[in-house]
Design a protein around this motif. Sequence first.
Motif, PDB file in Angstrom:
ATOM      1  N   GLY A 134       0.855  -1.085  -0.008  1.00  0.00           N
ATOM      2  CA  GLY A 134      -0.055  -0.063  -0.023  1.00  0.00           C
ATOM      3  C   GLY A 134       0.703   1.439  -0.007  1.00  0.00           C
ATOM      4  O   GLY A 134       1.887   1.383  -0.896  1.00  0.00           O
ATOM      5  N   GLY A 135       0.590   2.388   0.781  1.00  0.00           N
ATOM      6  CA  GLY A 135       1.322   3.603   0.709  1.00  0.00           C
ATOM      7  C   GLY A 135       2.673   3.628   1.045  1.00  0.00           C
ATOM      8  O   GLY A 135       3.503   4.140   0.231  1.00  0.00           O
ATOM      9  N   LEU A 136       3.144   2.694   2.008  1.00  0.00           N
ATOM     10  CA  LEU A 136       4.609   2.692   2.247  1.00  0.00           C
ATOM     11  C   LEU A 136       5.573   2.011   1.018  1.00  0.00           C
ATOM     12  O   LEU A 136       6.532   2.728   0.427  1.00  0.00           O
ATOM     13  N   LEU A 139       5.043   4.900  -2.129  1.00  0.00           N
ATOM     14  CA  LEU A 139       5.586   6.055  -1.739  1.00  0.00           C
ATOM     15  C   LEU A 139       7.096   5.773  -2.388  1.00  0.00           C
ATOM     16  O   LEU A 139       7.662   6.722  -2.934  1.00  0.00           O
ATOM     17  N   ASP A 288      -0.153  -5.292   5.502  1.00  0.00           N
ATOM     18  CA  ASP A 288       0.137  -3.884   5.407  1.00  0.00           C
ATOM     19  C   ASP A 288       0.227  -3.629   6.985  1.00  0.00           C
ATOM     20  O   ASP A 288      -0.582  -4.012   7.791  1.00  0.00           O
ATOM     21  N   GLU A 289       0.979  -2.641   7.362  1.00  0.00           N
ATOM     22  CA  GLU A 289       1.406  -2.147   8.682  1.00  0.00           C
ATOM     23  C   GLU A 289       1.727  -3.438   9.694  1.00  0.00           C
ATOM     24  O   GLU A 289       2.805  -2.926  10.476  1.00  0.00           O
ATOM     25  N   ASP A 337      11.086   2.453   6.687  1.00  0.00           N
ATOM     26  CA  ASP A 337      10.750   1.747   7.970  1.00  0.00           C
ATOM     27  C   ASP A 337      11.664   0.822   8.547  1.00  0.00           C
ATOM     28  O   ASP A 337      12.808   0.945   7.973  1.00  0.00           O
ATOM     29  N   VAL A 454       6.241  11.290   8.361  1.00  0.00           N
ATOM     30  CA  VAL A 454       5.800  11.535   7.069  1.00  0.00           C
ATOM     31  C   VAL A 454       4.997  12.437   7.196  1.00  0.00           C
ATOM     32  O   VAL A 454       4.420  12.639   5.974  1.00  0.00           O
ATOM     33  N   TYR A 572      -8.346   0.751  11.741  1.00  0.00           N
ATOM     34  CA  TYR A 572      -8.065   2.081  12.052  1.00  0.00           C
ATOM     35  C   TYR A 572      -8.488   3.154  10.828  1.00  0.00           C
ATOM     36  O   TYR A 572      -8.597   4.268  11.202  1.00  0.00           O
ATOM     37  N   GLU A 671      -3.362   7.493  11.097  1.00  0.00           N
ATOM     38  CA  GLU A 671      -2.823   7.390   9.841  1.00  0.00           C
ATOM     39  C   GLU A 671      -1.454   8.347   9.776  1.00  0.00           C
ATOM     40  O   GLU A 671      -1.789   9.599  10.024  1.00  0.00           O
ATOM     41  N   ALA A 672      -0.499   7.721   9.735  1.00  0.00           N
ATOM     42  CA  ALA A 672       0.794   8.609   9.685  1.00  0.00           C
ATOM     43  C   ALA A 672       0.694   9.853   8.905  1.00  0.00           C
ATOM     44  O   ALA A 672       1.077  10.923   9.104  1.00  0.00           O
ATOM     45  N   SER A 673       0.262   9.457   7.578  1.00  0.00           N
ATOM     46  CA  SER A 673       0.220  10.678   6.278  1.00  0.00           C
ATOM     47  C   SER A 673      -0.969  10.345   5.546  1.00  0.00           C
ATOM     48  O   SER A 673      -1.616  11.260   5.356  1.00  0.00           O
ATOM     49  N   GLY A 674      -0.891   9.107   4.758  1.00  0.00           N
ATOM     50  CA  GLY A 674      -1.744   8.919   3.723  1.00  0.00           C
ATOM     51  C   GLY A 674      -1.034   9.309   2.665  1.00  0.00           C
ATOM     52  O   GLY A 674      -0.540  10.587   2.690  1.00  0.00           O
TER      53      GLY A 674
END
Length: 833
Positions: A134-136, A139, A288-289, A337, A454, A572, A671-674
């Motif tokens: 996903g996002g990570l 990115l 994820d996460e 990470d 982030v 979350y 949510e750290a950033s999105g």
Amino acid sequence: MATKKTTASAKKKAAPAASFSLNTTDFKESILKHLHSTLGTDENKASNRAWAEATAAAANDFVYERLRQTQKAHFEADTRAVHYLSAEFLMGRLLSNNLHNLGVFDAAADALKDLGQDISVILDEEPDMALGNGGLGRLAACFIDSLATLNYPAIGYGIHYEHGLFRQEFRDNRQIERPDEWREYGSPFEICRPESVQQVPLFGYVETVFDETGNMKKKWHPGRVIKGIPWDVPIVGYGAETVNILRLWESRASDFFNWDVFNAGGYIDSQAENAEAEAVSKVLYPNDETEAGKQLRLIQQYFFCACSLKDIIRRYSRAHGNDWSKFSTQNVMQLNDTHPAVAIPELMRLLVDEHDLNWDDAWTICRESFAYTNHTLLPEALEKWDVSLFERVLPRHLEIIYEINRRFLEDEVEVKWPGNDEIKAKLSIIEEGDSRKVRMGHLSVVGSFKVNGVAQIHSELVKKDLFPEYDALFPGKFTNVTNGITPRRWLKACNPRLSALLTEKVGENWPRDLELLRDIAKYADDPAFQKEYMDIKLANKVDMAATILELTGVEVDPTAIFDIQIKRLHEYKRQQMNLLHILALYRRLLENPDYDMNPRVVIFGSKAAPGYKLAKDIIYALNCIAEKVNSDARIKGKLKVVFLPNYRVTIAEKLIPAADLSQQISLAGYEASGTGNMKLALNGALTVGTLDGANIEIAEEAGEENVCIFGMNVDEVQALQAQGYNPWDYYYSNPELKAVLDWLDTDYFTPGKPGELSSIKRSLLDGGDPYMALADFQSYSDAQKDADSRYSDKAGWARAMIINTATMGKFNSDRSMEDYVRDIWKLTKCPVK
Ligand code: GL7
């Protein structure tokens, strides 16, 4: 409001994308040449796949030439480079992106047209390269695009997974997982480099030996060695001045064929060994996460770090021999990470054990070379490895970690807080307890010179809540770099209609300098521009409606509100709150068929981790609810629910240009950033969001009046948690909320099978509702109502969308890269002739 700002960068001229001297005729000839001589086929019988490969090969003629020039320039300049270590790179498709960045997309489209082919059909042949969750992971893909675009020397290092993220299918409304086969028949976007193979030791034991001068040395006798084979994916910067590489490591057995074993009749055994070695890069872990402490996962992490560090050292030694004094001025390694945190003890091992540096010099080099990005505060996502597992797989590394920890606690923690055992226990890299664990986050902080979060709020929480003592011990080590997205993929390529309009208004430089889009704010109230903008949105929605019909059989009205939540399924992120709101709307419509609301299509795209039961239950519930709602004639099509199967980068590229509302509804602080939030806002969608992650910065840029913010902020969440949250209070005090929750216990959505959706209600009440969906529900429902009434004001709505597009310049990943370069990496650009 943010539109008043005119930035310096808006005035300066950015260079346009370099176009190659490749016109349609040349491109056509090149495609035909490759169809004949690379693919060995003929235009009369070529499959779509062959056309796609021939087109890729035609583009590669340029890509490889620029790659060669880039590598030459980097070698000659001997410049400092960043090595982006990441277990995930969620690349998506590459051909369209490469054509855009080469500046030849239109030439390719015309050439294919002349050859009787439709470029969109040809591009559709390419499977997504889904080497991330996903996002990570996405990115990382955006960052390497930006680094190449900005002419920075950079290499992405990762794992060449044979199977990327699973393919999602729905059977009886439930998610099932199927293997992803992105390179079943090979890929034209990667080059194998057998000359740079690396060997990776594993298992075994450590022996203490003494050299001739009596110095104690540690010698690791590995139990087995596997081979790392590098595959290079060229990363074409926009304008294609620089072409960097993404180097992905594939694992193989060290000796392909073990003749001794074979001769002894052990052919089968030797095959088993091969299979075991190949398993290391076989599949991406689909979580994820979070990730449980699995041996194979630790081996994956070590495998790609070990290969990458040896590769970095090989390249360094070519220029500097055995002089280590410049290693950290020439190299910086960014840990995406904690997944690559084991690179820290591995570099220590290489320097101390294999290159004979003393501990202090080696440690100085390490601490000057590594920087670490934290992407989450979720406690279950902070990686910890059992000491016993570490000892078995990486015995020498465990010793090194113990020594790093001993020195750190004695020389730094004890000096700052003498005699304070409580702080020592908190900061120790080793967690004591029934089963002792290695804390990879702690290791990353101790071994790095910079640690960043982030988004602004996330970076504050990293300092305040996650690592407060480390922040006190290492002043200035913690910093923020707000995430970004590449505007090339996430606007120029995915939304060609809007891109053309923007180019017409602000010129062709905006894909580099996204701040230039501020200029369109001046048309925000211009009815003619509003019409053009909204016609484009509608055309994108018409296309999306066709895709929805094709993929799900559901017919939707393109003039309805397209209300979109696309992201991994996690409590979350609160897809369950969206679900409750859908039920509330449905109930209002059933109670009053004239209930005043705009027709709305709620669209989901999301995969659940295969072992995450509740997340899968939420997918099931949404599919069941969709079936019921979509076929209920009583509500006259005013509400539709669509869950698109197999959400991935390619689906995101279609959905994002068609969105009206962007749901960013995580519980504040989680949510750290999105980054989906940025993509959707850039393409005009209004954010319905909490004050979480980058939503806060999006609201700052767009202006509060152009987003729909709701819910508790971080302080309110923490206060409610401290006071003791009781979801039942909300259940009993809010009749609508109670009614929709009780609905889940009936068989209304699962005829004949009552209780099938009860797990969701249970988690929200008996389970304590850990992400406080019930506490934020009313505020969320009000924000949605507000969004609905704003949609009715056509001019006001158009204005808000235009302002969103105009003000997202900050979220260009080029800006993120310049922040990293200025505050952390200290790179200089290396122009490529
Ligand atoms: C994440 C965060 O959850 C997400 O908010 C952030 O945008 C992304 C990139 O920084 O990193 N952290 C994480 O572990 N995953 C993410 O997507 C999987």
